[in-house]
Design a protein around this motif. Structure first.
Motif, mmCIF file in Angstrom:
data_model
loop_
_atom_site.group_PDB
_atom_site.id
_atom_site.type_symbol
_atom_site.label_atom_id
_atom_site.label_comp_id
_atom_site.label_asym_id
_atom_site.label_seq_id
_atom_site.Cartn_x
_atom_site.Cartn_y
_atom_site.Cartn_z
ATOM 1 N N PHE A 149 0.832 -1.199 0.000
ATOM 2 C CA PHE A 149 0.000 0.000 0.000
ATOM 3 C C PHE A 149 0.867 1.251 0.000
ATOM 4 O O PHE A 149 1.813 1.366 0.792
ATOM 5 N N ASP A 150 0.557 2.197 -0.898
ATOM 6 C CA ASP A 150 1.264 3.472 -0.964
ATOM 7 C C ASP A 150 0.234 4.599 -0.896
ATOM 8 O O ASP A 150 -0.529 4.816 -1.841
ATOM 9 N N ALA A 151 0.207 5.325 0.204
ATOM 10 C CA ALA A 151 -0.788 6.380 0.416
ATOM 11 C C ALA A 151 -0.677 7.498 -0.609
ATOM 12 O O ALA A 151 -1.653 8.221 -0.865
ATOM 13 N N ASN A 152 0.484 7.654 -1.226
ATOM 14 C CA ASN A 152 0.693 8.728 -2.206
ATOM 15 C C ASN A 152 -0.063 8.482 -3.513
ATOM 16 O O ASN A 152 -0.134 9.368 -4.361
ATOM 17 N N ASN A 153 -0.592 7.303 -3.679
ATOM 18 C CA ASN A 153 -1.325 6.975 -4.909
ATOM 19 C C ASN A 153 -2.791 7.396 -4.853
ATOM 20 O O ASN A 153 -3.529 7.188 -5.812
ATOM 21 N N TYR A 154 -3.209 8.002 -3.727
ATOM 22 C CA TYR A 154 -4.623 8.299 -3.536
ATOM 23 C C TYR A 154 -4.844 9.758 -3.139
ATOM 24 O O TYR A 154 -4.005 10.386 -2.500
ATOM 25 N N HIS A 155 -5.999 10.268 -3.559
ATOM 26 C CA HIS A 155 -6.361 11.649 -3.236
ATOM 27 C C HIS A 155 -7.864 11.703 -2.983
ATOM 28 O O HIS A 155 -8.645 11.044 -3.672
ATOM 29 N N PHE A 156 -8.287 12.496 -1.978
ATOM 30 C CA PHE A 156 -9.683 12.522 -1.536
ATOM 31 C C PHE A 156 -10.264 13.939 -1.638
ATOM 32 O O PHE A 156 -10.187 14.708 -0.681
ATOM 33 N N PRO A 157 -10.886 14.308 -2.776
ATOM 34 C CA PRO A 157 -11.475 15.643 -2.895
ATOM 35 C C PRO A 157 -12.946 15.716 -2.466
ATOM 36 O O PRO A 157 -13.524 16.789 -2.442
ATOM 37 N N GLY A 158 -13.546 14.580 -2.181
ATOM 38 C CA GLY A 158 -14.949 14.580 -1.758
ATOM 39 C C GLY A 158 -15.879 13.810 -2.666
ATOM 40 O O GLY A 158 -16.940 13.365 -2.253
ATOM 41 N N HIS A 159 -15.488 13.635 -3.921
ATOM 42 C CA HIS A 159 -16.301 12.815 -4.833
ATOM 43 C C HIS A 159 -15.399 12.232 -5.918
ATOM 44 O O HIS A 159 -14.222 12.566 -6.012
ATOM 45 N N SER A 160 -15.962 11.386 -6.748
ATOM 46 C CA SER A 160 -15.180 10.535 -7.641
ATOM 47 C C SER A 160 -14.570 11.241 -8.844
ATOM 48 O O SER A 160 -13.657 10.726 -9.473
#
Length: 412
Positions: free
Chosen positions: A308-319
């Protein structure tokens, strides 16, 4: 009784359309009033055994029922799935009940024109707030809100207004005189809506809006000369926006310079793709995307024996993707229904195109429906396009055209 209900539902629908981009509370009041009136009308028709059913009714019903299943079997229950379901249900019911309405030709024309013209006042107010008094950070329609949401709304309105203008425009008969002032005004109106896409700085809306403009011109233009002049006009506007380095162009250049053309959407999509594994059949529940956390993703990734690499994900609020949003929140079932909805919609437009081009009254309604389809499923590749005001607008354009063709399309 039925005649009075029909008059009342047209009244409520017209008020809702006027309120849709401008005022929040009245919009909701008029929309609920319209839907309740239409449901009562449908009940009366059923009691009198005059109910008629078509394949579009089945599709709308499947949409409603599968979304309901995604809500009661939500993979992340007791959050906002019911709120999200009600938002989707409102839009779908608007299109469905409108598609079953039986109005006069003049009623359909009037509704279409109200939709287009009702966007002008909030747009001008939004421009004033953004460009002159600087009380807004970007161009927004008051009741639509966020710049990307407003841009999606304006793409549909631009395509519809351009179709309206071209359905009446003929070079052979055109002369600048008093009788043509309305036609000139329509041309200016289309230009204003197109320029608003540049000012709004939504790259997806501007790009899809440009493609939509070229499509409408080449589908609706009455002669090759009009098609050529119209296409060149749009291309010139685009070239000027590039030469002048307008905000939307500068935004693209800045993204390229930092090697982030997608504005981290690839990382957002990674969240959606991983989260779609949590509840693959019916999804996590409508409006539950923003409850996904890194811990959820980590558990899923490491559960498959991967790093798992947290840098591969981003959370703006919707898809930020209409299709991935359907997959995550409504599962594989919801995605299949979305794709069926998309295919049957464009199939209906293609099937009725030759007939629609026969009169200026029908071609503008066809243009509105096409604009809603292109905006929803085109911009949908990079943004969540089917919720709240722009979902209702798309269903308005679809419902009006379905209702019109249901009544006036010759049967074989």
């Amino acid at each position: 009784m039925s005649k009075n209900l029909k008059t009342f539902d047209l009244f409520m629908l017209s008020l809702m359309i006027v309120s849709l981009p401008s005022v929040e509370a009245p919009k909701n009041f008029f929309l609920v009033g319209y839907l309740l009136t239409r449901i009562i009308f449908e009940f009366i028709e059923w009691k009198q055994r005059r109910i008629k059913w078509a394949h579009w009714d089945s599709l709308f019903l499947i949409f409603v029922l599968t979304a309901f299943l995604s809500t009661i079997f939500a993979g992340m229950p007791h959050l906002e799935e019911w709120k999200g379901y009600m938002v989707l249900l409102t839009a779908i019911l608007t299109g469905w009940l409108l598609s079953r309405a039986q109005y006069t030709r003049e009623n359909y024309q009037g509704l279409f024109k109200i939709i287009v013209l009702s966007a002008l006042a909030p747009l001008l107010v939004g421009m004033y707030q953004y460009l002159i008094i600087h009380t807004k950070p970007d161009l927004q329609l008051y009741s639509v809100g966020h710049v990307n949401h407003s841009a999606i709304y304006l793409v549909m309105i631009f395509g519809a207004s351009l179709g309206w203008f071209l359905s009446h425009f003929s070079l052979d008969k055109f002369k600048i005189k008093l009788s043509n002032l309305c036609l000139i005004s329509l041309g200016i109106l289309s230009l204003i809506f197109f320029i608003s896409l540049i000012i709004g700085q939504s790259r997806a809306a501007y790009g899809v809006g440009t493609i939509l403009g070229l499509l409408i011109i080449n589908f609706v233009g009455k002669s090759n000369k009009i098609k050529l002049i119209g296409s060149i006009s749009i291309i010139l506007v685009v070239l000027f926006s590039i030469i002048l380095k307008t905000g939307v162009i500068q935004k693209q250049i800045s993204s390229q310079e930092v090697n982030d053309v997608l504005s981290s959407r690839d990382k957002i999509w990674n969240v959606s793709l991983e989260a779609s594994r949590f509840s693959p059949l019916f999804g996590l529940g409508l409006s539950n995307w923003h409850f996904i956390t890194l811990d959820h993703l980590k558990k899923s990734v490491e559960g498959r024996g991967k790093v798992f690499d947290a840098n591969n994900y981003h959370f703006p609020g919707h898809s930020h993707n209409h299709y991935l949003s359907a997959l995550v929140e409504r599962g594989i079932v919801g995605l299949l229904v979305t794709l069926a909805f998309m295919i049957l919609w464009i199939r209906h437009l293609m099937k009725t195109f030759k007939w629609a081009t026969g009169t200026k009254e029908s071609i503008l309604l066809w243009s509105g429906s096409l604009s809603a389809w292109v905006a929803t499923f085109g911009i949908g590749f990079v943004n969540t396009t089917f919720h709240h005001e722009h979902a209702i607008l798309a269903c308005l354009f679809l419902g009006i055209y379905l209702s019109y063709t249901r009544q006036y399309l010759p049967r074989r």
